[in-house]
Enzyme design. Structure first.
Site, PDB file in Angstrom:
ATOM      1  N   ASP A   1      -6.647  -4.542  43.245  1.00  8.55           N
ATOM      2  CA  ASP A   1      -7.054  -3.028  43.853  1.00  8.55           C
ATOM      3  C   ASP A   1      -8.474  -3.059  44.064  1.00  8.55           C
ATOM      4  OD1 ASP A   1      -4.394  -2.755  44.067  1.00  8.55           O
ATOM      5  OD2 ASP A   1      -4.238  -1.353  42.571  1.00  8.55           O
TER       6      ASP A   1
ATOM      7  N   GLU B   1     -10.583   8.694  43.719  1.00  9.42           N
ATOM      8  CA  GLU B   1     -11.172   9.996  42.946  1.00  9.42           C
ATOM      9  C   GLU B   1     -12.495  10.209  43.198  1.00  9.42           C
ATOM     10  OE1 GLU B   1     -12.515   7.035  40.895  1.00  9.42           O
ATOM     11  OE2 GLU B   1     -10.396   7.328  40.304  1.00  9.42           O
TER      12      GLU B   1
ATOM     13  N   HIS C   1     -17.191  24.243  29.011  1.00  5.05           N
ATOM     14  CA  HIS C   1     -18.176  23.008  28.648  1.00  5.05           C
ATOM     15  C   HIS C   1     -17.339  21.710  28.588  1.00  5.05           C
ATOM     16  CE1 HIS C   1     -22.172  21.440  27.654  1.00  5.05           C
ATOM     17  NE2 HIS C   1     -21.212  20.279  26.704  1.00  5.05           N
TER      18      HIS C   1
END
Length: 285
Positions: free
Chosen positions: A72, A147, A176
């Site tokens: 991939d 992503e 945070h």
């Protein structure tokens, strides 16, 4: 008819290079049968091992289709370089979510694609959405097939940043954190999964928003791809936005990143893989 094909073999992999050579011979013979002139080039890293003209992968963007031989990661690299040019993925890796074709079937599949081109003038494929990050100053990061990640100066203790994620203008999460990850369905099986995000079937029209080690965490959120999605970072000297783990841009907080669909999806051609079967392979790796 003239048909132009590009072949990219996984770097330094002798098996991939041998298959590239076999595909060239197969395409030339099939072209003769179809009355087509087939022009094949290989990536410049394979030029010394394969008897064909060698060119940079980016120059294959004007080919009729490109064959990616490897895992991939190889296909992700090819997709970054050739954009919306149709890609056939031949799997030499372990899982192969993107590469649906086994090496033993590759020659038959490229012949089928050649015949389809000669008969119809085009190739039927599956469109895979990509993500684009933009920000103040009119910059745009290279589109991501898997992503986009926005994170602080570094991962881990003391390296986080204050992150606020807004969905259609409303605050979904503020904390945070190491960062925030936005994944496509294609990328749900990659970095997103390791951060606790959900698996998403590749035919689902959605995006996944996943916080990374947040002090006040919210569950991962699945949203419509047309959602207005912004990620703001503050409380650190430096932050980064990264596309598919490779292309990055340094941010100077406070800064806001807008995540949206890129205009040109990746086009995969050839047989489609079995998503569920691939998940079984994922469990064993």
């Amino acid at each position: 008819m003239d048909v132009a094909v590009g072949i990219v073999a996984q770097r330094g992999d002798e098996r991939a290079q041998d298959l590239a050579a076999a595909l060239i011979e197969t395409l030339e013979r099939a072209g003769d049968r179809e009355g087509a002139t087939v022009s094949v080039v290989v990536d410049d890293a394979s030029g010394n091992a394969v008897d064909a003209p060698a060119v940079p992968v980016a120059s294959m963007a004007d080919r009729d289709f490109v064959v990616s031989i490897g895992g991939d990661g190889t296909l992700l690299f090819v997709a970054r370089e050739v954009g919306s040019t149709p890609i056939l993925g031949v799997n030499l890796g372990e899982v192969g979510f993107l590469n649906a074709v086994a090496p033993d079937d590759a020659c038959d599949v490229v012949v089928d694609l050649l015949e389809e081109l000669c008969d119809t003038g085009s190739l039927e494929g599956r469109a895979l959405s990509r993500l684009e990050a933009t920000g103040e100053g009119e910059w745009a990061l290279e589109p991501a097939l898997n992503e986009l990640v926005v994170h602080g100066p570094r991962r881990g203790h003391g390296g986080g940043v204050t992150v606020e994620t807004r969905i259609d203008g409303d605050c979904y999460a503020a904390s945070h954190a190491d960062g925030v990850l936005v994944a496509t369905p294609t990328g749900s099986t990659a970095y997103n999964l390791s951060e606790g995000g959900p698996l998403v079937h590749p035919e689902t029209d959605a995006l996944v928003v996943t916080q990374m080690a947040a002090t006040e965490s919210m569950p991962p959120l699945v949203v419509d791809p047309d959602t207005e999605l912004t990620i703001s970072v503050s409380g650190a000297d430096t932050a980064y936005v990264i596309s598919d783990g490779r292309n990055r841009r340094r941010l100077e907080p406070p800064a806001t990143v807008t995540v949206s669909l890129a205009p040109d999806p990746v086009q995969l051609v050839g047989p489609t893989g079995n998503f569920v079967t691939s998940l079984e392979k994922l469990e064993s790796t």
